[in-house]
Motif scaffolding. Structure first.
Motif, PDB file in Angstrom:
ATOM      1  N   HIS B   4       0.835  -1.189   0.000  1.00  0.00           N
ATOM      2  CA  HIS B   4       0.000   0.000   0.000  1.00  0.00           C
ATOM      3  C   HIS B   4       0.877   1.249   0.000  1.00  0.00           C
ATOM      4  O   HIS B   4       1.786   1.378   0.800  1.00  0.00           O
ATOM      5  N   VAL B   5       0.605   2.145  -0.919  1.00  0.00           N
ATOM      6  CA  VAL B   5       1.312   3.426  -0.951  1.00  0.00           C
ATOM      7  C   VAL B   5       0.356   4.495  -0.434  1.00  0.00           C
ATOM      8  O   VAL B   5      -0.671   4.774  -1.057  1.00  0.00           O
ATOM      9  N   SER B   6       0.696   5.057   0.729  1.00  0.00           N
ATOM     10  CA  SER B   6      -0.193   6.062   1.312  1.00  0.00           C
ATOM     11  C   SER B   6      -0.053   7.374   0.547  1.00  0.00           C
ATOM     12  O   SER B   6       1.043   7.731   0.118  1.00  0.00           O
ATOM     13  N   PRO B   7      -1.160   8.085   0.384  1.00  0.00           N
ATOM     14  CA  PRO B   7      -1.068   9.397  -0.259  1.00  0.00           C
ATOM     15  C   PRO B   7      -0.279  10.384   0.609  1.00  0.00           C
ATOM     16  O   PRO B   7      -0.295  10.282   1.842  1.00  0.00           O
ATOM     17  N   ILE B   8       0.393  11.306  -0.053  1.00  0.00           N
ATOM     18  CA  ILE B   8       1.194  12.296   0.687  1.00  0.00           C
ATOM     19  C   ILE B   8       0.308  13.091   1.641  1.00  0.00           C
ATOM     20  O   ILE B   8       0.706  13.411   2.762  1.00  0.00           O
ATOM     21  N   SER B   9      -0.922  13.366   1.195  1.00  0.00           N
ATOM     22  CA  SER B   9      -1.820  14.173   2.034  1.00  0.00           C
ATOM     23  C   SER B   9      -2.062  13.502   3.384  1.00  0.00           C
ATOM     24  O   SER B   9      -2.187  14.170   4.409  1.00  0.00           O
ATOM     25  N   LEU B  10      -2.091  12.154   3.377  1.00  0.00           N
ATOM     26  CA  LEU B  10      -2.293  11.448   4.643  1.00  0.00           C
ATOM     27  C   LEU B  10      -1.111  11.711   5.579  1.00  0.00           C
ATOM     28  O   LEU B  10      -1.300  12.012   6.766  1.00  0.00           O
ATOM     29  N   TYR B  11       0.097  11.626   5.036  1.00  0.00           N
ATOM     30  CA  TYR B  11       1.288  11.866   5.861  1.00  0.00           C
ATOM     31  C   TYR B  11       1.303  13.283   6.414  1.00  0.00           C
ATOM     32  O   TYR B  11       1.662  13.510   7.565  1.00  0.00           O
ATOM     33  N   ILE B  12       0.908  14.234   5.582  1.00  0.00           N
ATOM     34  CA  ILE B  12       0.879  15.627   6.046  1.00  0.00           C
ATOM     35  C   ILE B  12      -0.155  15.770   7.159  1.00  0.00           C
ATOM     36  O   ILE B  12       0.087  16.441   8.176  1.00  0.00           O
ATOM     37  N   THR B  13      -1.296  15.113   6.983  1.00  0.00           N
ATOM     38  CA  THR B  13      -2.352  15.187   8.005  1.00  0.00           C
ATOM     39  C   THR B  13      -1.845  14.614   9.328  1.00  0.00           C
ATOM     40  O   THR B  13      -2.037  15.218  10.391  1.00  0.00           O
ATOM     41  N   ILE B  14      -1.200  13.442   9.255  1.00  0.00           N
ATOM     42  CA  ILE B  14      -0.711  12.821  10.475  1.00  0.00           C
ATOM     43  C   ILE B  14       0.353  13.704  11.127  1.00  0.00           C
ATOM     44  O   ILE B  14       0.341  13.911  12.347  1.00  0.00           O
ATOM     45  N   PHE B  15       1.231  14.260  10.313  1.00  0.00           N
ATOM     46  CA  PHE B  15       2.266  15.146  10.838  1.00  0.00           C
ATOM     47  C   PHE B  15       1.637  16.338  11.553  1.00  0.00           C
ATOM     48  O   PHE B  15       2.017  16.685  12.682  1.00  0.00           O
ATOM     49  N   THR B  16       0.643  16.954  10.910  1.00  0.00           N
ATOM     50  CA  THR B  16      -0.024  18.100  11.521  1.00  0.00           C
ATOM     51  C   THR B  16      -0.686  17.698  12.832  1.00  0.00           C
ATOM     52  O   THR B  16      -0.574  18.410  13.841  1.00  0.00           O
ATOM     53  N   ALA B  17      -1.344  16.541  12.821  1.00  0.00           N
ATOM     54  CA  ALA B  17      -2.005  16.072  14.044  1.00  0.00           C
ATOM     55  C   ALA B  17      -0.982  15.882  15.161  1.00  0.00           C
ATOM     56  O   ALA B  17      -1.220  16.270  16.312  1.00  0.00           O
ATOM     57  N   LEU B  18       0.176  15.325  14.821  1.00  0.00           N
ATOM     58  CA  LEU B  18       1.202  15.093  15.835  1.00  0.00           C
ATOM     59  C   LEU B  18       1.708  16.414  16.414  1.00  0.00           C
ATOM     60  O   LEU B  18       1.938  16.533  17.626  1.00  0.00           O
ATOM     61  N   MET B  19       1.874  17.409  15.552  1.00  0.00           N
ATOM     62  CA  MET B  19       2.358  18.709  16.029  1.00  0.00           C
ATOM     63  C   MET B  19       1.306  19.373  16.918  1.00  0.00           C
ATOM     64  O   MET B  19       1.633  19.928  17.970  1.00  0.00           O
ATOM     65  N   VAL B  20       0.050  19.304  16.483  1.00  0.00           N
ATOM     66  CA  VAL B  20      -1.029  19.910  17.279  1.00  0.00           C
ATOM     67  C   VAL B  20      -1.093  19.220  18.646  1.00  0.00           C
ATOM     68  O   VAL B  20      -1.215  19.875  19.688  1.00  0.00           O
TER      69      VAL B  20
END
Lengths: 272, 109
Positions: B4-20
């Motif tokens: 499975h290749v995750s979309p980049i947008s998913l990684y950005i979302t997870i990154f943002t969630a982690l920072m928040v």
């Protein structure tokens, strides 16, 4: 990167050059690697778990000392490092994704960026550690815990090292009301002498936990430099990028350890 | 073996969630929640760790056997932490024999 493997090859005897003879297929080989890596990470979880248990018990016993000592850490550096490490997790995930999608140079670039971020983290750690040495907050004969609050006696810092040897009382019973509450900014259950000894426990755990975490980061950066070189040489493609993914799993694990270390060490009690 | 290749947008979302969530942790530490400060910090950290494990480490797309491997590890971690804590916590309220002399007290902690 090697020539692309035709999708039809996947089903039978694909014979990707990276396929070891004792595996039936690339998928089986990958599955074995993934499970093996996770099992290794489990041993790592329990390895750090032992330290967390030690931390928990001492935190309960000497909560006031932990709260005091924790406040002496610089939240700015800790927060910055948390952000740096989370960002490096993102770049690592992007590196794996680039490998999955056959982008050789992107993989190399993301890996290099991840390593740079890892070095930034370690650099900040060096700043923090040298600060601890400067303030005599390294456990050992030179450890001095001088309360930073103005209400404490100003000369306490000088008196403390001598008092250390003179402290003849039992080293236990922190919660017992036997100790006279120090005349500090709030009711502390520990006397300055007890603080001198118990904050050392906090800093012992601080240096052990962050030190082992930093060691893991150094190993991770070492792993990644090899993987980067292999990527550069074109050893990976969309069919075979297991080493990239395995290094990624390791790096993310190190990130997770820090996710717990940050609140445990920097944020014991900040609201007083 | 199409992974499975995750979309980049998913990684950005997870990154943002982690920072928040990191900001939430820091913010919550400055609010006096009594006993719950620690609980909140650990819950947020646990949630952040789950996000990393599930999406960055691709556990979501791995076999049940791999998921089971992690579950087993966490099970033993819970035993390690939980049983130790139960032992220490129960020292406080386990009925002790009546005090005979002060020496007996040393053994209780």
């Amino acid at each position: 990167m090697s020539s692309t493997v035709a999708p039809a090859d996947r089903h039978h005897a694909a014979h990707h050059p990276a396929l070891q003879h004792h595996f039936n297929s690339m998928a089986q080989q990958k599955e074995a690697a993934v499970i093996g890596m996770w099992v290794f990470l489990l041993t790592e979880i329990l390895f750090f778990g032992g330290l967390f248990v030690a931390y928990m018990i001492y935190r309960i016993w000497y909560f006031d000392a932990f709260a005091e000592a924790s406040r002496s850490l610089d939240l700015f550096w800790g927060g910055l490092n948390t952000a740096v490490l989370i960002f490096s997790s993102l770049t690592m995930a992007m590196a794996v994704r680039s490998a999955q999608t056959n982008k050789r140079m992107a993989t190399v670039n993301w890996l290099v960026l991840t390593m740079i971020l890892g070095c930034v983290f370690l650099g900040v750690k060096v700043i923090e550690y040298s600060d601890k040495f400067e303030h005599h907050h390294v456990p050992g004969p030179n450890f001095v815990w001088a309360s930073e609050h103005p209400s404490a006696t100003p000369g306490a810092g000088e008196a403390a090292p001598g008092a250390e040897g003179a402290a003849a009382e039992h080293g236990t019973a922190p919660g017992a009301g036997a100790a006279a509450p120090a005349a500090a900014h709030r009711q502390l259950s520990l006397t300055p002498d007890q603080l001198q000894r118990t904050t050392q426990i906090y800093f012992s755990l601080y240096f052990t936990m962050t030190g082992l975490h930093a060691l893991h980061m150094i190993i991770g950066i070492g792993l990644m430099s090899v993987i980067t070189w292999m990527s550069w040489k074109g050893k990976f493609d969309a069919e075979y990028y297991t080493p990239v993914e395995m290094s990624g799993l390791y790096w993310h694990f190190v990130d997770i350890v820090w996710i717990f270390l940050f609140p445990l060490l920097y944020l014991v009690e900040r609201h007083t | 073996m199409s992974d499975h290749v995750s979309p980049i947008s998913l990684y950005i979302t997870i990154f943002t969630a982690l920072m928040v969530l990191t900001a939430v942790t820091v913010f919550a530490a400055f609010v006096d929640l009594g006993q719950f400060n620690f609980l909140v910090a650990m819950l947020v950290a646990g949630f952040k760790a789950s996000l990393v494990v599930w999406f960055f480490m691709h556990l979501k797309y791995q076999s049940h056997l791999t998921k089971l491997a992690l579950a087993v590890g966490l099970f033993f971690l819970v035993i390690l932490l939980g049983e130790t804590m139960v032992d220490y916590a129960s020292k406080e309220f386990t009925p002790m024999p009546p005090k005979v002399d002060s020496d007996a007290e040393i053994g209780t902690h």
